[in-house]
Design a protein around this motif. Structure first.
Motif, PDB file in Angstrom:
ATOM      1  N   SER A 269      -0.744 -15.132  52.801  1.00 40.14           N
ATOM      2  CA  SER A 269      -1.341 -16.141  51.942  1.00 40.14           C
ATOM      3  C   SER A 269      -2.571 -16.756  52.591  1.00 40.14           C
ATOM      4  CB  SER A 269      -0.324 -17.254  51.650  1.00 40.14           C
ATOM      5  OG  SER A 269      -0.943 -18.290  50.899  1.00 40.14           O
TER       6      SER A 269
ATOM      7  N   LYS B 134      -3.388 -19.741  51.954  1.00 36.98           N
ATOM      8  CA  LYS B 134      -3.091 -21.171  51.989  1.00 36.98           C
ATOM      9  C   LYS B 134      -2.554 -21.555  53.362  1.00 36.98           C
ATOM     10  CE  LYS B 134      -2.149 -21.244  47.077  1.00 36.98           C
ATOM     11  NZ  LYS B 134      -1.136 -21.335  46.047  1.00 36.98           N
TER      12      LYS B 134
ATOM     13  N   ASN C   3      -0.874 -23.897  54.504  1.00 33.79           N
ATOM     14  CA  ASN C   3       0.458 -24.488  54.626  1.00 33.79           C
ATOM     15  C   ASN C   3       1.588 -23.535  54.244  1.00 33.79           C
ATOM     16  OD1 ASN C   3      -0.257 -24.501  51.932  1.00 33.79           O
ATOM     17  ND2 ASN C   3       0.571 -26.528  51.496  1.00 33.79           N
ATOM     18  N   ARG C   4       1.301 -22.258  54.106  1.00 33.74           N
ATOM     19  CA  ARG C   4       2.329 -21.267  53.780  1.00 33.74           C
ATOM     20  C   ARG C   4       2.849 -20.612  55.065  1.00 33.74           C
ATOM     21  NH1 ARG C   4       4.946 -21.609  49.737  1.00 33.74           N
ATOM     22  NH2 ARG C   4       5.273 -19.388  49.670  1.00 33.74           N
TER      23      ARG C   4
END
Length: 167
Positions: A28, A30, A32-33
């Motif tokens: 990911s 992202k 925070n994944r």
């Protein structure tokens, strides 16, 4: 509850020692994944991690070009790290088996909570090593005595109540 799958420390160490390049399916962009954390950590430990995510193919994650599938990755890689659900692990494993010889794939590694016995059996029958319900980031840290930096097994962070000393 712990994993029902038992792997010896020497098995896991050998895989982590012999692997230099990892294709991470489900990576990911992202921050925070979990896959982002795992990819960043493994890169910092010297692994090349190639992200596979059809939703962001052509972009970059942590400096690496993202591919839509394993077969689109140019060059060779030893491990497929599956950051998808257990059902999706079947077709991903099948794709890895189909290209294993050309790409140099030796290991199918299914992340924490990812268990697909049928896919694992097919991979083993094709001569690949299989790890299920484990994280290479966590195993690397555990096997290289690095968990204490995160508070694990350090004696500093604990779920137990501290005994108060009388004053």
């Amino acid at each position: 509850m712990g994993s029902p799958f038992s792997y010896s420390n020497s098995e896991l160490l050998a895989i982590l020692r012999d692997t230099r390049t990892i294709a991470m399916v489900g990576a990911s962009p992202k921050w925070n994944r979990p896959s982002f954390f795992a990819m960043k950590y493994l890169q910092e430990k010297g692994y090349r991690v190639i992200p596979v995510n059809p939703g962001v193919a052509g972009n970059e994650i942590l400096g690496e070009k993202v591919y839509a599938s394993l077969s689109e990755i140019p060059g060779r890689f030893e491990m497929v790290d599956i950051f998808r659900n257990s059902e999706a692990a079947g077709p991903i494993t099948d794709e890895a088996i189909a290209i294993a010889e050309d790409k140099g794939i030796k290991v199918i590694w299914m992340q924490l909570g990812v268990i697909n016995e049928e896919a694992a059996a097919r991979a083993r029958a094709a001569g690949l090593a299989v790890v299920m319900d484990r994280c290479p980031k966590i195993e690397f840290g555990r096997l290289n005595a690095e968990l204490s930096w995160g508070g694990f097994n350090s004696g500093i962070i604990s779920a137990k109540r501290r005994k108060l000393r009388p004053t």
